[in-house]
Design an enzyme around this catalytic site. Structure first.
Site, PDB file in Angstrom:
ATOM      1  N   HIS A  23       0.836  -1.200   0.000  1.00  0.00           N
ATOM      2  CA  HIS A  23       0.000   0.000   0.000  1.00  0.00           C
ATOM      3  C   HIS A  23       0.881   1.265   0.000  1.00  0.00           C
ATOM      4  CE1 HIS A  23      -3.712   2.285   1.255  1.00  0.00           C
ATOM      5  NE2 HIS A  23      -2.772   3.125   1.675  1.00  0.00           N
ATOM      6  N   GLU A  24       1.784   1.341   0.962  1.00  0.00           N
ATOM      7  CA  GLU A  24       2.618   2.548   1.075  1.00  0.00           C
ATOM      8  C   GLU A  24       3.568   2.668  -0.124  1.00  0.00           C
ATOM      9  OE1 GLU A  24       1.652   4.672   3.105  1.00  0.00           O
ATOM     10  OE2 GLU A  24       0.445   3.374   4.401  1.00  0.00           O
ATOM     11  N   HIS A  65       1.792   4.393  -2.888  1.00  0.00           N
ATOM     12  CA  HIS A  65       1.874   5.846  -2.707  1.00  0.00           C
ATOM     13  C   HIS A  65       3.257   6.353  -3.120  1.00  0.00           C
ATOM     14  CE1 HIS A  65      -1.917   6.673  -0.678  1.00  0.00           C
ATOM     15  NE2 HIS A  65      -1.682   5.830   0.306  1.00  0.00           N
ATOM     16  N   GLU A  86      -4.694   7.710  -3.211  1.00  0.00           N
ATOM     17  CA  GLU A  86      -5.151   6.449  -2.625  1.00  0.00           C
ATOM     18  C   GLU A  86      -5.383   5.389  -3.713  1.00  0.00           C
ATOM     19  OE1 GLU A  86      -4.820   6.220   0.465  1.00  0.00           O
ATOM     20  OE2 GLU A  86      -5.894   4.400   1.003  1.00  0.00           O
TER      21      GLU A  86
HETATM   22 ZN    ZN Z   1      -3.138   5.239   1.761  1.00  0.00          ZN
END
Ligand code: ZN
Length: 509
Positions: free
Chosen positions: A271-272, A275, A302
């Site tokens: 997830h990170e 980003h 996101e």
């Molecule tokens: Zn996030």
């Protein structure tokens, strides 16, 4: 803004230089913020607060300086500037007007109230006592109404729209409501069907204890293959995982590890890292401080994290590639007999729960929708703060089929409202919606996507994301970007179809 610029400097050059200097100061604050969450000794906390406050005051002053307004106006009058400069100026005009429309007294009242409200929220959550937080929430709602008035409520719109601009410029509450309601109408029954079906894929293997250092090695290998550049980034540990795009050549992510939760750590890392790829691919080297080197919106940001965490990281092709390396890197005997099908199904368990941050890919959206509806009603005055816990609990019963035992596991679980953030929550589900809709365009552009993921060839995917999303920065608003990429406005269908298409076979329904 310095007075020593030569008088023949073109306004656009002076503006760009000023923006870069301001962003440079802000990046110093970002390093301090990262340090605070990772390695800072506890004794430094009080002075770190002073450092951050001093820097953010300087940054705010520079952003709202009258000279910046003059330069923007001078550039707007300059017909010789190209399309890119024009796009940049539109974003700068919007930011400058918003930042200067708030009276200083309101900015100060908001900062003071939210800092005390966060403290009150922490204590109230600890004692599960909504009554202790309610007066603070009332103040937060009232101040946000004032902010919305000061920003200016768009014709035909509502106060919520004015706040939403901080997070998702160009989006409206009415459009989110339409999309969310349509998604909820399809998603809630699917989740009920799954919950009542009685089957649950085996995911006990996810709790096999694995020493943290081996998990770190595996996660590093995955993000490196995703394309995260360790020469221009770091990966560390923090209580709450985050990504900080600090400066050109410096993007940092964190993960949280537990011996018995290696699969959670992997999801959080992917997830990170999603980003982070956005931050690393924004054209910061040339344009640091300019809108075209910044993310389009929080929802688009996101969408990048959810693409990697969910669309890639919970897919069968990904695990066909990652399983052997996972088994080798983690080394636990209990994991060696796992096959792709078991891992794939176990990564896609759907289980309604009370806590948003612990929820799965499908039920997560129901958590967001209830927060969006309730905060919008609070702001509009259709729901009294005193009635919020009951409204929350009713909605959890309706949507998730669960009873909320106490406010700590209900209305007090999230920090956002105490920070003053109203309009932030919907960006999480907007991210899921954008990710699913972009995925349909990616599949069209990359017909062999599954084969590429199966072979761990992520370059075509990262290349597509860079070219179609990252490279543009804020050149287009999120709704514009969505139309440009997919030819349609944001809709609920791609996400619903993706979840139906995956979860029905996993659950045999
Ligand atoms: Zn996030």
């Amino acid at each position: 803004m310095s007075d020593t610029q030569p008088s023949d400097t073109a306004p656009y050059d002076e503006l760009r230089r000023s923006l870069r200097e301001t962003a440079t100061l802000a990046s110093a604050a970002a390093v301090l913020g990262w340090d605070q969450e990772t390695y800072m000794p506890p004794g430094a906390a009080a002075f770190r607060g002073e450092q951050m406050a001093a820097l953010s005051a300087i940054v705010h002053e520079r952003h709202t300086a009258p000279r910046v307004g003059e330069l923007i106006a001078a550039c707007e009058a300059d017909a010789s500037l190209d399309d890119e400069a024009a796009a940049s100026l539109r974003a700068l005009r919007r930011d400058y007007d918003r930042a200067t429309r708030l009276p200083t007294s309101l900015v100060r009242a908001f900062a003071q109230t939210t800092s005390r409200a966060m403290h009150a929220w922490r204590e109230a959550r600890e004692r599960s006592d909504f009554g202790a937080f309610a007066p603070w929430l009332q103040e937060v709602v009232d101040l946000n109404r004032e902010r919305a008035q000061a920003f200016g409520i768009p014709a035909g719109g509502e106060a919520y729209d004015a706040l939403l601009e901080d997070y998702e410029p160009g989006m409206t509450a009415a459009e989110i409501r339409r999309t969310f309601d349509a998604l909820r109408a399809g998603l809630a029954p699917l989740i009920r069907e799954i919950a009542s079906n009685g089957r649950r894929p085996d995911d006990a293997w996810q709790r096999t204890p694995v020493p943290v250092d081996r998990q770190v090695g595996f996660n590093r290998w995955v993000v490196e293959r995703m394309g995260f550049d360790f020469q221009a980034g770091r990966m560390d540990v923090s209580a709450h995982p985050f990504c900080e795009g600090i400066a050109p050549g410096d993007v940092r992510i964190t993960t949280r590890y537990r011996d018995d939760a290696w699969a959670d750590a992997l999801s959080s890392t992917m997830h990170e890292a999603g980003h982070a790829l956005y931050e690393q691919n924004l054209p910061k080297a040339e344009r640091f401080g300019q809108p075209l080197a910044e993310a389009a919106s929080m929802g688009i940001h996101e969408s990048q994290s959810r693409t990697w965490e969910n669309l890639v990281g919970r897919s069968r092709p990904f695990w066909e590639w990652a399983l052997p390396e996972m088994q080798r890197a983690l080394g636990e005997p209990a994991l060696q007999a796992l096959d792709v099908e078991t891992v794939y199904r176990g990564m896609n368990v759907v289980q309604p729960g009370l806590i948003r941050v612990e929820s799965d890919e499908a039920t997560y959206n129901l958590h967001i929708m209830l927060r969006f509806d309730l905060e919008r009603a609070l702001l509009a005055g259709d729901l009294a703060v005193a009635d919020l816990p009951a409204a929350w609990n009713d909605r959890v019963r309706d949507d998730l089929g669960l009873e909320v035992p106490d406010d700590a596991q209900g209305v007090l679980q999230d920090i956002h409202w105490s920070m003053g953030a109203i309009g932030y929550f919907p960006t999480y589900t907007l991210g899921n919606l954008y990710a699913a809709q972009f995925w349909t365009a990616i599949r069209d552009a990359l017909p062999d996507l599954d084969g590429q993921l199966r072979r761990g060839e992520f370059a075509p995917l990262t290349g597509w994301l860079r070219e179609n999303i990252h490279a543009h920065g804020r050149r287009y608003t999120a709704p514009e970007l969505c139309r440009r990429i997919t030819g349609r406005p944001l809709g609920h269908e791609p996400l619903l179809e993706y979840l139906e298409g995956k979860l029905r076979p996993v659950y045999g329904i």
